[in-house]
Design an enzyme around this catalytic site. Structure first.
Site, mmCIF file in Angstrom:
data_model
loop_
_atom_site.group_PDB
_atom_site.id
_atom_site.type_symbol
_atom_site.label_atom_id
_atom_site.label_comp_id
_atom_site.label_asym_id
_atom_site.label_seq_id
_atom_site.Cartn_x
_atom_site.Cartn_y
_atom_site.Cartn_z
ATOM 1 N N GLY A 1 4.258 3.886 -3.222
ATOM 2 C CA GLY A 1 5.555 3.224 -3.208
ATOM 3 C C GLY A 1 5.496 1.770 -3.622
ATOM 4 C CG LEU B 1 1.287 7.984 4.375
ATOM 5 C CD1 LEU B 1 -0.183 8.291 4.133
ATOM 6 C CD2 LEU B 1 2.160 8.909 3.536
ATOM 7 C CD GLU C 1 7.392 5.788 -6.012
ATOM 8 O OE1 GLU C 1 7.879 6.821 -6.487
ATOM 9 O OE2 GLU C 1 7.241 5.599 -4.775
ATOM 10 C CD GLU D 1 2.304 8.992 -4.380
ATOM 11 O OE1 GLU D 1 2.930 7.963 -4.087
ATOM 12 O OE2 GLU D 1 1.368 9.000 -5.223
ATOM 13 C CB ALA E 1 -0.940 0.009 1.202
#
Length: 264
Positions: free
Chosen positions: A112, A69, A115, A135, A65
């Site tokens: 991420g 954060l 990514e 984001e 996920a």
């Protein structure tokens, strides 16, 4: 070899020539922290030392996920830059390493996590997978290489749409947008990823290395520069002893010829 835990964040298992790297933080939907990145770096290095290909997958209901954060919100600007650069370094070891990596995707492939998936060479998604880059809604920007890797897969316009609007892509949309190369039924992505990794593992190592390292770089070159580099890489790979043996096996009919997909 049985699966072993690494710092609690990843599992590692060697299945013949293929290493299986499991993201193992299911209670956080495999959200990536700095310690998680270091665990990934360690097992990627291990896989390169003892496998011919690797599969990356997620334990639990999701692949990944994205960014943790809770950790990110407490960082200073310079800490954020250093953390991002470390992600770049580790993910580059996957993209430009010594062996092919296949990712098996299900559930959330977000931020991420996308990514990370984009740094692998082949991506297999089951139909539960969904893709997002939230984001913009979080007041941040991609920091794990997405502006380069994901944008090249999606195109800048689609990536901008996802970041500005929070658009979520289904598995089917992800395949149409070239985020993934294979779409499979729920629960079968890891099996398919292993099958593909085994095929890649059977290739000549010099060919795999050339494909992994030369092909993406040629895309950054001018047309004529790319064609020149292609000629050199083609000549180098073709003169290896393994290439000669494989070509002779084909010419002397010791290996089967290719067939159309609908033929047995």
């Amino acid at each position: 070899m049985p699966a072993v835990a690494n710092a609690g964040f990843v599992t590692y298992e060697l299945r013949g020539p293929v290493a299986h790297i499991g993201l193992n933080r299911p209670e956080k939907r495999n959200a990536i922290s700095d310690a998680f990145v270091e665990a990934i770096a360690e097992v990627v290095a291990r896989a390169e030392s003892e496998a011919r290909a690797a599969v990356i997958y997620g334990h639990g209901g999701h692949f990944c996920a994205g960014l943790d954060l809770a950790e990110h919100v407490t960082k200073s600007a310079i800490e954020g830059v250093r953390g991002s650069r470390r992600w770049h370094e580790v993910f580059s070891k996957i993209e430009f390493g010594a062996i092919p990596f296949v990712s098996a995707l299900h559930g959330a492939v977000v931020g991420g996590g996308l990514e990370l998936a984009a740094s692998t060479h082949i991506r297999v998604a089951d139909r539960t997978a969904f893709f997002a880059l939230p984001e913009g809604q979080r007041g941040i920007f991609v920091g794990g290489g997405g502006s380069v890797r994901v944008a090249r897969l999606l195109g800048t316009a689609r990536m901008m749409d996802m970041m500005l609007t929070g658009r979520v892509l289904s598995a089917e949309e992800g395949e149409r947008c070239s985020l993934v190369q294979y779409l499979v039924e729920p629960g079968t992505a890891r099996e398919k990823a292993h099958e593909l990794a085994e095929i890649a593992a059977s290739n000549a190592e010099i060919s795999n290395y050339a494909i992994i390292h030369a092909l993406p770089r040629i895309q950054d070159m001018s047309k004529e520069d790319g064609l020149l580099v292609e000629s050199f890489v083609s000549a180098i790979t073709a003169t290896s002893p393994e290439a000669e043996k494989r070509l002779r096996d084909f010419l002397e009919k010791r290996v089967a010829r290719l067939r159309a997909p609908d033929q047995t």
